[in-house]
Write a protein that holds these residues in place. Sequence first.
Motif, mmCIF file in Angstrom:
data_model
loop_
_atom_site.group_PDB
_atom_site.id
_atom_site.type_symbol
_atom_site.label_atom_id
_atom_site.label_comp_id
_atom_site.label_asym_id
_atom_site.label_seq_id
_atom_site.Cartn_x
_atom_site.Cartn_y
_atom_site.Cartn_z
ATOM 1 N N LEU A 159 -46.293 -16.871 -30.810
ATOM 2 C CA LEU A 159 -45.946 -15.456 -30.887
ATOM 3 C C LEU A 159 -44.457 -15.264 -31.132
ATOM 4 C CD1 LEU A 159 -48.171 -13.981 -28.018
ATOM 5 C CD2 LEU A 159 -48.587 -13.902 -30.480
ATOM 6 N N TYR A 160 -43.651 -16.126 -30.518
ATOM 7 C CA TYR A 160 -42.199 -16.042 -30.724
ATOM 8 C C TYR A 160 -41.866 -16.275 -32.199
ATOM 9 C CZ TYR A 160 -37.469 -15.997 -28.680
ATOM 10 O OH TYR A 160 -36.189 -15.658 -28.307
ATOM 11 N N ALA A 161 -42.576 -17.217 -32.817
ATOM 12 C CA ALA A 161 -42.326 -17.500 -34.227
ATOM 13 C C ALA A 161 -42.594 -16.287 -35.105
ATOM 14 C CB ALA A 161 -43.195 -18.673 -34.678
ATOM 15 N N GLN A 162 -43.482 -15.403 -34.651
ATOM 16 C CA GLN A 162 -43.826 -14.191 -35.398
ATOM 17 C C GLN A 162 -43.067 -12.954 -34.915
ATOM 18 O OE1 GLN A 162 -48.382 -13.947 -35.784
ATOM 19 N NE2 GLN A 162 -48.066 -15.480 -34.181
ATOM 20 N N SER A 163 -42.151 -13.135 -33.984
ATOM 21 C CA SER A 163 -41.537 -11.976 -33.330
ATOM 22 C C SER A 163 -40.797 -11.080 -34.312
ATOM 23 C CB SER A 163 -40.591 -12.427 -32.212
ATOM 24 O OG SER A 163 -39.561 -13.268 -32.727
ATOM 25 N N GLY A 164 -40.274 -11.663 -35.380
ATOM 26 C CA GLY A 164 -39.599 -10.835 -36.375
ATOM 27 C C GLY A 164 -40.548 -9.885 -37.069
ATOM 28 N N SER A 165 -41.669 -10.416 -37.548
ATOM 29 C CA SER A 165 -42.636 -9.565 -38.250
ATOM 30 C C SER A 165 -43.356 -8.623 -37.299
ATOM 31 C CB SER A 165 -43.652 -10.437 -38.999
ATOM 32 O OG SER A 165 -44.372 -11.263 -38.095
ATOM 33 N N GLY A 202 -51.128 -17.720 -34.230
ATOM 34 C CA GLY A 202 -50.714 -17.115 -35.482
ATOM 35 C C GLY A 202 -49.464 -17.667 -36.120
ATOM 36 N N ALA A 203 -48.903 -18.755 -35.587
ATOM 37 C CA ALA A 203 -47.720 -19.345 -36.218
ATOM 38 C C ALA A 203 -48.060 -19.782 -37.639
ATOM 39 C CB ALA A 203 -47.223 -20.535 -35.408
ATOM 40 N N GLY A 204 -47.112 -19.613 -38.559
ATOM 41 C CA GLY A 204 -47.360 -19.979 -39.949
ATOM 42 C C GLY A 204 -47.411 -21.476 -40.167
ATOM 43 N N LYS A 205 -46.634 -22.216 -39.363
ATOM 44 C CA LYS A 205 -46.567 -23.663 -39.529
ATOM 45 C C LYS A 205 -46.187 -24.285 -38.189
ATOM 46 C CE LYS A 205 -43.209 -25.274 -42.156
ATOM 47 N NZ LYS A 205 -42.445 -25.695 -43.363
ATOM 48 N N VAL A 206 -46.761 -25.439 -37.870
ATOM 49 C CA VAL A 206 -46.446 -26.158 -36.631
ATOM 50 C C VAL A 206 -46.190 -27.617 -36.939
ATOM 51 C CG1 VAL A 206 -47.299 -26.922 -34.381
ATOM 52 C CG2 VAL A 206 -47.768 -24.591 -35.157
#
Length: 496
Positions: A442-448, A272-276
């Motif tokens: 998942l870490y990249a989305q941890s804020g949301s 689910g990361a927005g960008k890689v």
Amino acid sequence: MLKTIPQQLYCPEQVRKHEAHAAQSAGVSLWELMERAGAALFTCFTTYYPKVERVAVLCGKGNNGGDGYIFASLAAARGYQVQVFAAGEPKSEHAQRACEQWLNTGGEINSLEDWFESSAELVIDALLGTGISKPLAGVIRDVVEELNQRDIAVIAADIPTGLHGDKGCALGVAVRAHHTVTMVALKRGLFTGEAARYCGQVEYADLGVMREFRMQTGADAWRLDSEQLTKWLGPRDKIAHKGESGHVLVIGGAQGMAGAAGMCGLAALRAGAGKVSVICGAGQEGLAALTPEMMVRSGSVDDSALLSLLEHADVIALGPGLGQSEWAQQWWQRAIDTEKPLIVDADGLNLLAQLPVERDNWILTPHPAEAARLLACDTARIQADRWAAAKNLHAEYGGTIVLKGAGTLINAGATPYVCAHGTPAMATAGMGDILTGIIAGLYAQSGSLSLQQEEVACAGVLVHALAAENAAGKKTRGIIATDLMEQLASLVNPEH
């Protein structure tokens, strides 16, 4: 027995210290507790082995043996052919009473050595419990070795004889049970290390004192459960955009190992990361063609465009296919010098072992050999006590530790977690790269998602293990790492 097993896990010492008080608080005598334990064994037996007629019960001298005598009396009263083989005279008061009850009903007791001549269809292992800490020896060891050689079903009382109830390692040898009925509380040694080889299916019998036991002492560890994903991975906001889902930067993919970085990046996208983006040492064109959704570049640590990627990334996955060349060491140091959250794996960990650093905002994901390098010991020592190894890694390096292997452990300095999900089909190259990518995504989305670092690690480990189970089904070999990819989207979108 409970149909679902709890998430709270305990050290055997906690059970020994608190079970009597818990029973007293529940209005249950210790004799009644033993009767209920024997009945739980009998329930397991009749549930899973309805066609078996001849049963051998192996009884030790302690309370485990007492559980076995209770089972024998119940089974004989219902018409089963039961033979009891004892390692000696019962030592505890209640075990003696259970033995006398068996004898008073007309039962006989054979010496343990006589078991070798038995033709039983199923064995109840009630020899030794969680109190042992030394390797098995003598006739008990001989019986265990012979039992493991025979094609015969085994139900273990509380814990398979020879398995360390705290550490999850075999004490020389241990009984390979098909079912383990553990009593009062779940012992943490049943869920990591070698435990899966010996426990079979774990059944839990709280003996009617679970609530009172929990009032006496707190959990020593927590077992991850698939239902937790519903809590951690809620649906996205209807107007979400990729910027809110984070930018993962993968640094790795040296010559001949570009695929590792590619798998990591793709797993981050699937999580689910927005960008890689990927900074690799070689194979730029191949990776870009394989996954056009990723931005792939190669170059030195002086490349301004790459430094811009480093600056704008939300999370860095450091290590998949990195190698230990001068190029790798320079990029490793660049990543370490940032204040960005890091997921460190593979050669990222091997370089860390050479230049130890401590920080809070990273997740380290060593397998046992990498953990041994980080702690300057050998792999056998890591596997002998995985709980202690994970704790020591956190004390030495900080952050959140994911000690991979059968019964992966997650330690962030508080109460640790264990993931008992997974499959031996995961024993193939690239699985660690997929895990690193999932956790990074998942870490990249941890804020949301409003997740703490420890929760990110737990969710990533759980998604990875369940994806492997789903991909493998009943197969134990022939699954490759990329087979997990098509499972990820479903798992990171659990039903609510």
